[in-house]
Design a protein around this motif. Sequence first.
Motif, PDB file in Angstrom:
ATOM      1  N   SER A  69       0.839  -1.189   0.000  1.00 11.22           N
ATOM      2  CA  SER A  69       0.000   0.000   0.000  1.00 11.22           C
ATOM      3  C   SER A  69       0.877   1.242   0.000  1.00 11.22           C
ATOM      4  O   SER A  69       2.073   1.198   0.309  1.00 11.22           O
ATOM      5  N   VAL A  70       0.275   2.385  -0.311  1.00  9.25           N
ATOM      6  CA  VAL A  70       1.010   3.640  -0.368  1.00  9.25           C
ATOM      7  C   VAL A  70       1.505   3.995   1.034  1.00  9.25           C
ATOM      8  O   VAL A  70       0.762   3.930   2.003  1.00  9.25           O
TER       9      VAL A  70
ATOM     10  N   GLU B 165      -4.159   5.754  -3.325  1.00  9.61           N
ATOM     11  CA  GLU B 165      -4.762   5.159  -4.523  1.00  9.61           C
ATOM     12  C   GLU B 165      -6.214   5.583  -4.712  1.00  9.61           C
ATOM     13  O   GLU B 165      -7.048   4.810  -5.173  1.00  9.61           O
TER      14      GLU B 165
END
Length: 360
Positions: free
Chosen positions: A240-241, A330
Amino acid sequence: MAAHRKPKQRSLTGSTARTARTTAFTLALAGAAGATVLEGTAQAEPTLTPAQIKSKIDKLYHEAEVATETYNGVQEKAERTKKSLNQLRDEAARRTERLNAARGSLGSLAASQYRTGGIEPALQVVLTSDPDQYLERASIAGRAGDRQAAKVQGAQRQVAEIARLRGSADQRFTELAEQKGELKKQKAKIQEKISGAEQLLSRLTADDRARYAAQDGHGEAGGGGDRASRGDRTEMPRGSVRAPNARASQAVSFAYSALGKPYVWGATGPASFDCSGLTQAAWRSAGVALPRTTYTQINAGERVSRSQLAPGDLLFFYSGITHVGLYIGEGKMIHAPRPGAPVRIAPIDEMPLTGATRPA
């Protein structure tokens, strides 16, 4: 005599009688039918399509959320008022204790003067066998008198300060009573909106209700069909970011741990949340104290543009800033949508974005 007789009424017989009876029955039936039609027209509810019902439900839930944020704001203010009231009462009690002690000391002085008879200093000089010793003692007594006068003045100031504190406490008490009345009013408004939405939901078919419950937010179907969108995942997905700092990472991690927990208006966790209660709790877990409401949280940090969004940022929606979510990267957020929709992941485009803030 025959001229005064009433004319004999002839009864209807045969086809004439049958025609009359048929006409009367038809007219009566038509009248009853007309009344039924009119009555039905007046009482029948308008027929709404599932889409129209869902639109009305969305509107009611949004109005309930507006009222919820107002409730949260008044609740926060009431808590501050109650704390201030208690502090004023405590301070008044402490000052009253000091005043009573000062009064006790002054009372002892008054009793001593009464016992000595309050003899004038000039007369005591004449009567004493040792004037020099008296003058020395008088000087000491004078200084003691100055101190006693200061005690009297101090007691007077304490009386005035206690009166001021009690006046302020009375004012806070009145404010608290008004705020409790406003809380009751907002609570009734919230419950009315939610009850109206639930009544409309009952008019949908089971399939339509299930589809509505699966929506990610305020009426827009979500774009994510994975487990996280349904609130089943409790940990941050791999890859994930990354959040910009450790505190933001902790806030995002907390939000993931809250997935699937129910929306309850006015709730701040740990078992349930409303939208601003979730973001407040997430950042509180990172050591950052956010205000309680959406319209105050938006000012609690640095404003950022959409192109600058990073995980942990707060996203605010609608012109009245009545909804908030936590950005996770995202193009998605974690938020507490509405009653019946648990904490979940949703695309940020499902509602009109008003602004974003990065808590400090």
